[in-house]
Design a protein around this motif. Structure first.
Motif, PDB file in Angstrom:
ATOM      1  N   GLU A  80       0.827  -1.216   0.000  1.00  0.00           N
ATOM      2  CA  GLU A  80       0.000   0.000   0.000  1.00  0.00           C
ATOM      3  C   GLU A  80       0.864   1.270   0.000  1.00  0.00           C
ATOM      4  O   GLU A  80       0.740   2.131   0.860  1.00  0.00           O
ATOM      5  CB  GLU A  80      -0.942   0.009   1.211  1.00  0.00           C
ATOM      6  CG  GLU A  80      -1.985  -1.094   1.192  1.00  0.00           C
ATOM      7  CD  GLU A  80      -2.932  -1.006   2.377  1.00  0.00           C
ATOM      8  OE1 GLU A  80      -3.132   0.095   2.899  1.00  0.00           O
ATOM      9  OE2 GLU A  80      -3.454  -2.056   2.790  1.00  0.00           O
ATOM     10  N   HIS A 109      -0.951  -5.214  -2.687  1.00  0.00           N
ATOM     11  CA  HIS A 109      -1.925  -4.133  -2.495  1.00  0.00           C
ATOM     12  C   HIS A 109      -1.393  -2.798  -3.025  1.00  0.00           C
ATOM     13  O   HIS A 109      -1.390  -1.786  -2.334  1.00  0.00           O
ATOM     14  CB  HIS A 109      -2.305  -4.008  -1.011  1.00  0.00           C
ATOM     15  CG  HIS A 109      -3.085  -5.167  -0.492  1.00  0.00           C
ATOM     16  ND1 HIS A 109      -4.441  -5.127  -0.272  1.00  0.00           N
ATOM     17  CD2 HIS A 109      -2.710  -6.415  -0.161  1.00  0.00           C
ATOM     18  CE1 HIS A 109      -4.847  -6.303   0.186  1.00  0.00           C
ATOM     19  NE2 HIS A 109      -3.804  -7.104   0.250  1.00  0.00           N
ATOM     20  N   ASN A 110      -0.924  -2.823  -4.265  1.00  0.00           N
ATOM     21  CA  ASN A 110      -0.478  -1.602  -4.927  1.00  0.00           C
ATOM     22  C   ASN A 110      -1.198  -1.483  -6.267  1.00  0.00           C
ATOM     23  O   ASN A 110      -2.247  -2.116  -6.486  1.00  0.00           O
ATOM     24  CB  ASN A 110       1.043  -1.611  -5.091  1.00  0.00           C
ATOM     25  CG  ASN A 110       1.753  -1.170  -3.816  1.00  0.00           C
ATOM     26  OD1 ASN A 110       1.604  -0.038  -3.370  1.00  0.00           O
ATOM     27  ND2 ASN A 110       2.519  -2.072  -3.219  1.00  0.00           N
ATOM     28  N   PHE A 111      -0.633  -0.697  -7.182  1.00  0.00           N
ATOM     29  CA  PHE A 111      -1.262  -0.467  -8.490  1.00  0.00           C
ATOM     30  C   PHE A 111      -0.357  -0.936  -9.623  1.00  0.00           C
ATOM     31  O   PHE A 111      -0.391  -0.394 -10.724  1.00  0.00           O
ATOM     32  CB  PHE A 111      -1.587   1.028  -8.651  1.00  0.00           C
ATOM     33  CG  PHE A 111      -2.445   1.573  -7.548  1.00  0.00           C
ATOM     34  CD1 PHE A 111      -3.803   1.293  -7.507  1.00  0.00           C
ATOM     35  CD2 PHE A 111      -1.895   2.336  -6.530  1.00  0.00           C
ATOM     36  CE1 PHE A 111      -4.600   1.789  -6.488  1.00  0.00           C
ATOM     37  CE2 PHE A 111      -2.681   2.834  -5.507  1.00  0.00           C
ATOM     38  CZ  PHE A 111      -4.041   2.558  -5.474  1.00  0.00           C
ATOM     39  N   ILE A 112       0.452  -1.937  -9.349  1.00  0.00           N
ATOM     40  CA  ILE A 112       1.366  -2.476 -10.368  1.00  0.00           C
ATOM     41  C   ILE A 112       0.548  -3.160 -11.451  1.00  0.00           C
ATOM     42  O   ILE A 112      -0.256  -4.053 -11.175  1.00  0.00           O
ATOM     43  CB  ILE A 112       2.362  -3.452  -9.718  1.00  0.00           C
ATOM     44  CG1 ILE A 112       3.195  -2.721  -8.662  1.00  0.00           C
ATOM     45  CG2 ILE A 112       3.248  -4.088 -10.771  1.00  0.00           C
ATOM     46  CD1 ILE A 112       4.087  -3.618  -7.844  1.00  0.00           C
ATOM     47  N   HIS A 113       0.758  -2.763 -12.687  1.00  0.00           N
ATOM     48  CA  HIS A 113      -0.048  -3.286 -13.796  1.00  0.00           C
ATOM     49  C   HIS A 113       0.716  -4.244 -14.688  1.00  0.00           C
ATOM     50  O   HIS A 113       0.144  -4.796 -15.640  1.00  0.00           O
ATOM     51  CB  HIS A 113      -0.572  -2.109 -14.644  1.00  0.00           C
ATOM     52  CG  HIS A 113       0.521  -1.288 -15.252  1.00  0.00           C
ATOM     53  ND1 HIS A 113       1.132  -0.259 -14.573  1.00  0.00           N
ATOM     54  CD2 HIS A 113       1.121  -1.356 -16.472  1.00  0.00           C
ATOM     55  CE1 HIS A 113       2.063   0.291 -15.343  1.00  0.00           C
ATOM     56  NE2 HIS A 113       2.074  -0.363 -16.501  1.00  0.00           N
ATOM     57  N   LEU A 166       3.233 -10.219  -5.080  1.00  0.00           N
ATOM     58  CA  LEU A 166       2.586  -9.225  -5.940  1.00  0.00           C
ATOM     59  C   LEU A 166       1.071  -9.338  -5.855  1.00  0.00           C
ATOM     60  O   LEU A 166       0.357  -8.881  -6.756  1.00  0.00           O
ATOM     61  CB  LEU A 166       3.043  -9.419  -7.386  1.00  0.00           C
ATOM     62  CG  LEU A 166       4.481  -8.971  -7.699  1.00  0.00           C
ATOM     63  CD1 LEU A 166       4.938  -9.566  -9.020  1.00  0.00           C
ATOM     64  CD2 LEU A 166       4.573  -7.460  -7.755  1.00  0.00           C
ATOM     65  N   LYS A 182      -2.890  -8.849  -5.031  1.00  0.00           N
ATOM     66  CA  LYS A 182      -3.787  -7.696  -4.936  1.00  0.00           C
ATOM     67  C   LYS A 182      -3.192  -6.463  -5.622  1.00  0.00           C
ATOM     68  O   LYS A 182      -3.138  -5.368  -5.078  1.00  0.00           O
ATOM     69  CB  LYS A 182      -4.091  -7.398  -3.465  1.00  0.00           C
ATOM     70  CG  LYS A 182      -5.309  -6.505  -3.228  1.00  0.00           C
ATOM     71  CD  LYS A 182      -6.610  -7.146  -3.637  1.00  0.00           C
ATOM     72  CE  LYS A 182      -7.809  -6.301  -3.262  1.00  0.00           C
ATOM     73  NZ  LYS A 182      -9.099  -6.872  -3.662  1.00  0.00           N
ATOM     74  N   ASN A 183      -2.710  -6.665  -6.865  1.00  0.00           N
ATOM     75  CA  ASN A 183      -2.287  -5.551  -7.697  1.00  0.00           C
ATOM     76  C   ASN A 183      -3.205  -5.479  -8.907  1.00  0.00           C
ATOM     77  O   ASN A 183      -4.350  -5.964  -8.849  1.00  0.00           O
ATOM     78  CB  ASN A 183      -0.820  -5.706  -8.095  1.00  0.00           C
ATOM     79  CG  ASN A 183       0.126  -5.118  -7.060  1.00  0.00           C
ATOM     80  OD1 ASN A 183       0.337  -3.913  -7.003  1.00  0.00           O
ATOM     81  ND2 ASN A 183       0.690  -5.973  -6.209  1.00  0.00           N
ATOM     82  N   ASN A 184      -2.740  -4.936 -10.004  1.00  0.00           N
ATOM     83  CA  ASN A 184      -3.594  -4.753 -11.178  1.00  0.00           C
ATOM     84  C   ASN A 184      -2.971  -5.396 -12.418  1.00  0.00           C
ATOM     85  O   ASN A 184      -3.080  -4.882 -13.532  1.00  0.00           O
ATOM     86  CB  ASN A 184      -3.839  -3.256 -11.415  1.00  0.00           C
ATOM     87  CG  ASN A 184      -4.990  -3.006 -12.371  1.00  0.00           C
ATOM     88  OD1 ASN A 184      -5.937  -3.788 -12.414  1.00  0.00           O
ATOM     89  ND2 ASN A 184      -4.910  -1.936 -13.151  1.00  0.00           N
ATOM     90  N   ASN A 222      -5.035 -10.823  -8.527  1.00  0.00           N
ATOM     91  CA  ASN A 222      -4.774  -9.931  -9.657  1.00  0.00           C
ATOM     92  C   ASN A 222      -5.762 -10.278 -10.767  1.00  0.00           C
ATOM     93  O   ASN A 222      -6.068 -11.455 -10.987  1.00  0.00           O
ATOM     94  CB  ASN A 222      -3.341 -10.096 -10.175  1.00  0.00           C
ATOM     95  CG  ASN A 222      -2.333  -9.322  -9.356  1.00  0.00           C
ATOM     96  OD1 ASN A 222      -2.219  -8.107  -9.472  1.00  0.00           O
ATOM     97  ND2 ASN A 222      -1.602 -10.036  -8.494  1.00  0.00           N
TER      98      ASN A 222
END
Length: 830
Positions: free
Chosen positions: A135, A159-163, A182, A184-186, A213
């Motif tokens: 986060e 829990h980040n926004f890594i795509h 990794l 809960k990312n995107n 994910n």
């Protein structure tokens, strides 16, 4: 007189000056371990404290307002090993922020809204092994400046926004990396080019977690030639078609353990058919796990690509249409938990060594299986019906050593385990055994060491029921019964038996020769029966006996025997909750009770049941002198005795409080042995062992807890142990409040003593932990506790990441209050 305008002119600058003062000016960090560990959590700090020693090794600055980390922010602490900056509102980390922290091994940045991260932000960390950046608004690994951290073993960026799953080139400089989280990312797409580093570095033994994910595509061949220790993909696919396509994209991967499925509250997939796992045929897998699929699985062909897996685990799956597994599978371990089978699965697995089938729905009927290599079998908690238990023909194996059939339905014993002579552990508890006492059921089990037939509705009629158990060490048969409620000699040749539980067997009499063969017996439980007398002779031959429990019977007194026949090795004898007759007829027994109060468990709780005028009076209060009085003197003495009894009752009632007062005076100036004495119900012991002890005694700083099961002195009355070992030697008291606590007389007794202890001891303190939602009706019955919880602050257990974090921080802070330190203690803590 000062005019209002002048007064305002004076107050405003003063208020402005006070507003500029930060809370850290008067609220310093807590010293957990002198010169080593400091806790500065939630102190409203706006800068790194500068009043801590340079020898600090562990520093917790979580839940503050640091916001900006400049260059060399921690240069005053060159010995730091663990640094926790969780939720400090950090937005900017400049170059060299951690410079000179050569010994730092763990850095936690969880929950910080980082907006600017300099390229040299993590420079100067040659020993860092664990980096947690959960986060932190991280968008990509590409610009995450950690390529120089050659000692890094664990990287958690969940829990980040890594795509993108693209592993940057600097991963080749992380030779020791073992775990990459990794989750809960995107991440939606995984391409071959993303894994270029893994293709180049085949020596990495990496575990990767990509759970939760929204993965929709994995380019075929992306993982070809790659070896991973573990790959987890739970709740990562929105549909079954996407899952099939992505599994096919894993072709060529070699992985020790692959975990697929969903989480209980994150279920997306339906229509799970036999082709769902076809793509696994192109992978090399050692262990496979599948969990929490709502859709039923109808065909064992689903697993045809897993024939060479060594271990497979299926948890919370709908397998009620699945008929079984056959020999084409080379599994060595198979675990089926809560899989809702409609019928017992057909098993023909020649290589299977370990099989667990538990927590499936009731109503299954056992069917013969062919498992020639099986060594460990657990069929507990299935409501299973078993007709014709047990022999080689049931399992087609002679290698079985562990068999658990507990918590099942009707099990008919029609064989004496022929072909299963290697069994060492056998458990039938809380199943309904039939015909167990019709013949020598266990005759072949000469190697059996553990047998539990507790609460199996067994009525022992045949005296040879335990014939053949020459190696047995533990026998549990509570909750059963014997013919005519008499315990006969059924334990012949059991010379190795050390533990025997015969509680709640409706026994009224024990034959004198019943224990003659049990020369090694150390613990015997005869509680909750209907014994009328304490017959000493049956126990005479038990020369190794340490514990004898005869509580909760109907014992009036002992027989007219020499009481010294009790084994000399006996250290604990429990006779509480019996119907003692405090009359002159049993004068010798009553005197023996007084003489042996150190041997007796809770001797003060042994109460008279008759005659009526003595009912409820402690046996220790019986006066032998009355038996010699004349009738005239007796008439006068009765009145005196009543007065004396009242006085004794009052003294008894306040005995522990007086004992506590004497101890407080004695120990008031000495150092405490324990940091806290823990009061809790035995029903909550799992939480105390697994949570409280682990997080207080095994973490830094270590606290020493006083626990009854571990620290009480054997041979001393429990009440004396509570006061002398618990309260007198502890700085504080921790009270674990639960529904079980409120229903326990011992827990309430300990709490009442704690109240007195807090009043008498100036340094005392009681910390309340509410473990679960407590029923108000139970709580209101304890008026003082109910009012105390309404007036005072207490800790409430919450089983979540943030809740646990705050709970342990607050509890440690409370325990550290008033904790003395010595040079020797400091060196030990370091």
């Amino acid at each position: 007189m000062m005019f209002p305008s002048h007064l305002a002119g004076t107050l405003i600058p003063a208020m402005a000056f006070l507003s500029c003062l930060r809370p850290e000016s008067w609220e310093p960090c807590m010293e957990v371990v002198p010169n080593s560990t400091y806790q500065c959590m939630d102190l409203n700090l706006y800068k790194i404290p500068d009043n801590l020693p340079s020898s600090t090794k562990n520093l917790d600055l979580s839940f503050n307002h640091l916001r900006h980390l400049g260059s060399h922010s921690f240069s005053n602490f060159p010995e730091l090993q663990v640094l926790d900056l969780s939720r400090c509102e950090i937005q900017v980390i400049e170059d060299d922020a951690y410079q000179s922290l050569n010994h730092l091994s763990t850095l936690i940045l969880t929950g910080n809204p980082i907006q600017s991260l300099a390229l040299g932000a993590f420079s100067g960390l040659p020993s860092l092994q664990k980096l947690v950046a959960v986060e932190t608004n991280l968008i990509s690994l590409e610009n995450f400046p950690i390529g120089h951290l050659k000692s890094l073993k664990e990287l958690n960026v969940a829990h980040n926004f890594i795509h993108s799953f693209k592993l940057p080139g600097y991963f080749s400089n992380l030779p020791k990396l073992e775990h990459l989280d990794l989750s809960k990312n995107n991440i939606q797409n995984i391409y071959h080019k993303d894994l270029h580093i893994l293709h180049q570095n085949s020596s990495l033994n990496l575990s990767v977690d990509l759970s939760m994910n929204p993965i929709v595509f994995i380019q075929p061949g992306s993982f070809k030639g790659i070896r991973l220790h573990e790959l987890t993909l739970r709740s990562s696919f929105d549909s079954m078609d996407i899952m099939k396509t992505c599994i096919q994209g894993l072709a060529g991967l070699e992985v020790h353990r692959l975990v697929l499925g969903e989480f209980r509250n994150e279920r997306n997939m339906n229509d799970f058919d036999k082709s769902a796992l076809e793509g696994l045929c192109n992978l090399v897998i050692e262990e496979f796990s599948l969990a929490n699929l709502e859709e039923s699985l109808k065909d064992a062909e689903l697993f045809h690509c897993l024939t060479n897996v060594s271990a497979i685990s299926l948890v919370s799956l709908g397998l009620y249409h699945l008929k079984g597994f056959h020999n084409k599978y080379g599994w060595r371990s198979l675990e089926l938990v809560n899989c809702e089978f409609d019928q017992f699965p057909t098993l023909e697995l020649f290589s299977l060594e370990r099989f667990i089938l538990t927590e499936n729905k009731d109503g299954l009927t056992f069917a013969e299986v062919t498992l020639p290599s099986l060594e460990y079998l657990d069929l507990s908690k299935n409501g299973l019906s078993f007709k014709g238990c047990c022999s080689y023909d049931d399992f087609s194996t002679n290698r079985l050593t562990h068999l658990d059939l507990s918590f099942n339905g009707v099990i008919i014993m029609s064989s004496n385990f022929l072909g299963l002579e290697g069994l060492q552990h056998l458990d039938f508890r809380h199943s309904n055994l039939k015909q167990a006492s019709d013949f020598s059921v266990f005759l072949s089990l000469k190697n059996l060491r553990y047998l539990d037939i507790s609460y199996t509705h067994t009525r022992v009629v045949f005296h040879g029921i335990f014939a053949g158990l020459v190696s047995l060490e533990i026998l549990k048969m509570a909750g059963n019964s014997f013919q005519d409620n008499v315990l006969p000699d059924v334990f012949k040749e059991m010379n190795n038996l050390t533990f025997l539980d015969l509680s709640a067997c409706q026994l009224e009499q024990v034959t004198q020769e019943v224990f003659n063969s049990l020369s090694s017996l150390r613990l015997l439980n005869m509680s909750h029966n209907n014994l009328l007398t304490l017959d000493i002779l049956p126990y005479k031959s038990l020369q190794s006996l340490h514990v004898l429990d005869c509580s909760f019977n109907r014992i009036v007194a002992s027989k007219n025997q020499e009481l010294q026949y009790f084994p000399s090795s006996l250290t604990f004898l429990n006779l509480t909750q019996n119907d003692f007759a405090c009359v002159c007829e049993h004068q010798s027994f009553l005197q023996w009770v007084k003489d042996q109060r150190q041997l007796l468990v809770e001797a003060e709780q042994m109460l008279c049941a008759s005659p009526l005028d003595m009912r409820g009076i402690p046996v220790l209060s019986f006066r032998n002198a009355t038996c010699q009085m004349s009738k005239t003197i007796i008439g006068v003495s009765v009145v005196t005795l009543l007065v004396v009894s009242v006085v004794l009752v009052l003294v008894y009632k306040f005995y522990f409080h007086l004992m506590l007062l004497a101890g407080c005076k004695k120990h008031s100036r000495g150092e405490s042995t324990y940091d806290a004495f823990v009061i809790y119900s035995s029903q909550d012991e799992d939480w105390v062992r697994n949570e409280l002890v682990k997080n207080l005694e095994e973490e830094v700083p270590p606290f020493r807890l006083c626990l009854h099961y571990r620290d009480f002195i054997p041979g001393v009355a429990i009440a004396s142990n509570i006061i002398q070992e618990g309260f007198h030697k502890s700085r504080k008291v921790i009270v674990v409040v639960s529904n079980h606590f409120l229903q326990s007389r011992w827990c309430i007794f300990e709490y009442e003593i704690a109240q007195t202890w807090q009043f008498l001891s100036s340094r005392a303190g009681i910390i309340f932990i509410v473990l679960q939602k407590v029923e108000k009706s139970l709580l209101r019955q304890q008026v003082e506790l109910y009012c105390l919880l309404k007036r005072n602050t207490y800790l409430e257990w919450e089983d979540s990441v943030l809740g646990r974090h705050i709970f342990w921080r607050r509890l440690r802070k409370a325990l550290l209050d008033g904790k003395p330190w010595s040079p020797e203690g400091t060196e030990g803590a370091e």
